[in-house]
Design an enzyme around this catalytic site. Structure first.
Site, PDB file in Angstrom:
ATOM      1  N   CYS A 186       1.025   5.750  -5.513  1.00 39.46           N
ATOM      2  CA  CYS A 186       1.647   6.304  -4.152  1.00 39.46           C
ATOM      3  C   CYS A 186       0.460   6.106  -3.773  1.00 39.46           C
ATOM      4  CB  CYS A 186       2.078   7.097  -4.465  1.00 39.46           C
ATOM      5  SG  CYS A 186       1.879   8.438  -4.525  1.00 39.46           S
ATOM      6  N   ARG A 192       4.315  11.221  -4.614  1.00 37.14           N
ATOM      7  CA  ARG A 192       5.826  10.634  -5.229  1.00 37.14           C
ATOM      8  C   ARG A 192       5.921  10.336  -6.892  1.00 37.14           C
ATOM      9  NH1 ARG A 192       5.950   6.525  -0.753  1.00 37.14           N
ATOM     10  NH2 ARG A 192       3.263   6.995  -0.590  1.00 37.14           N
ATOM     11  N   ASP A 225       8.114   7.467   2.446  1.00 41.66           N
ATOM     12  CA  ASP A 225       6.484   8.249   1.861  1.00 41.66           C
ATOM     13  C   ASP A 225       7.599  10.161   2.514  1.00 41.66           C
ATOM     14  OD1 ASP A 225       4.629  10.010   2.367  1.00 41.66           O
ATOM     15  OD2 ASP A 225       3.421   8.729   3.310  1.00 41.66           O
TER      16      ASP A 225
HETATM   17  P1  4NP Z   1       2.269  10.504  -1.430  1.00 49.45           P
HETATM   18  O1  4NP Z   1       2.093  10.535  -0.233  1.00 49.45           O
HETATM   19  O2  4NP Z   1       2.183   9.465  -1.627  1.00 49.45           O
HETATM   20  O3  4NP Z   1       3.393   9.852  -2.294  1.00 49.45           O
HETATM   21  O4  4NP Z   1       1.584  10.834  -2.666  1.00 49.45           O
HETATM   22  C1  4NP Z   1       1.063  11.499   0.594  1.00 49.45           C
HETATM   23  C2  4NP Z   1       0.354  11.948   0.808  1.00 49.45           C
HETATM   24  C3  4NP Z   1      -0.766  12.255   1.442  1.00 49.45           C
HETATM   25  C4  4NP Z   1      -0.832  11.660   2.734  1.00 49.45           C
HETATM   26  C5  4NP Z   1       0.158   9.805   2.502  1.00 49.45           C
HETATM   27  C6  4NP Z   1       1.576  10.244   1.732  1.00 49.45           C
HETATM   28  N1  4NP Z   1      -1.650  11.275   3.389  1.00 49.45           N
HETATM   29  O5  4NP Z   1      -1.481  10.984   4.548  1.00 49.45           O
HETATM   30  O6  4NP Z   1      -2.693  12.344   3.161  1.00 49.45           O
END
Ligand code: 4NP
Length: 158
Positions: free
Chosen positions: A9, A15, A125
């Site tokens: 991800c 995720r 997300d």
């Molecule tokens: P992930 O979620 O991609 O599912 O781990 C996110 C974690 C951090 C951020 C965005 C999505 N961020 O912008 O820091």
């Protein structure tokens, strides 16, 4: 021989760690040999544990997040892993941009294994949303992992 699976991800804190925890538990119960890892296309959370909201949701459903720590995708991952599954189209596009041409066949959307694909093709997300988003993520991931395991059994890739 075990198949090597990389779940990807953006931050590797919501995720893909959830998919990592769910898939390693389901794979263990299936008897299939799968080496499972997760990573982020962004390095901004490098070294961080999974987001507490993901952990709360996953632990309540019986999953173990032990030893999962955020790390960015590295160039060597494309050769090492057999199957590299992205949680959404942006992350798939980023993987495609970085992956050598002869290894592009390893890249897919995780949701390809979900029964609702292609109506739903992304694990959304949840980072800036509320707790409901984390519950949706867990449900999509559990169903997608079931589909992936069935496919791996059918194709006897393991
Ligand atoms: P992930 O979620 O991609 O599912 O781990 C996110 C974690 C951090 C951020 C965005 C999505 N961020 O912008 O820091």
């Amino acid at each position: 021989m075990a198949i090597k699976l990389l779940l990807v991800c953006l931050g590797n804190i919501c995720r893909s760690p959830t998919a990592h925890a769910v898939m390693r538990q389901k794979a263990g119960h299936s008897g299939l040999q799968i080496e499972i890892e997760s990573a982020g296309t962004s390095a901004s959370h490098r070294g961080a544990p999974p987001d507490s909201r993901s952990v709360r949701e996953g632990v309540a459903a019986g999953y173990d997040f032990g030893s999962i720590v955020s790390r960015p995708v590295s160039d060597s991952d494309f050769a090492y892993y057999d199957l590299i599954l992205a949680m959404d189209k942006d992350n798939l596009a980023e993987l495609k941009r970085r992956c050598p041409a002869e290894l592009q066949h390893k890249l897919q959307l995780f949701m390809q294994y979900h029964p609702s694909y292609p109506t739903y093709s992304e694990v959304p997300d949840p980072y800036y949303g509320g707790s409901k988003g984390f519950a949706v993520v867990l449900q999509l991931i559990e169903q997608g992992c079931d589909g992936l395991l069935e496919q791996l059994k059918l194709t006897e890739k393991v």
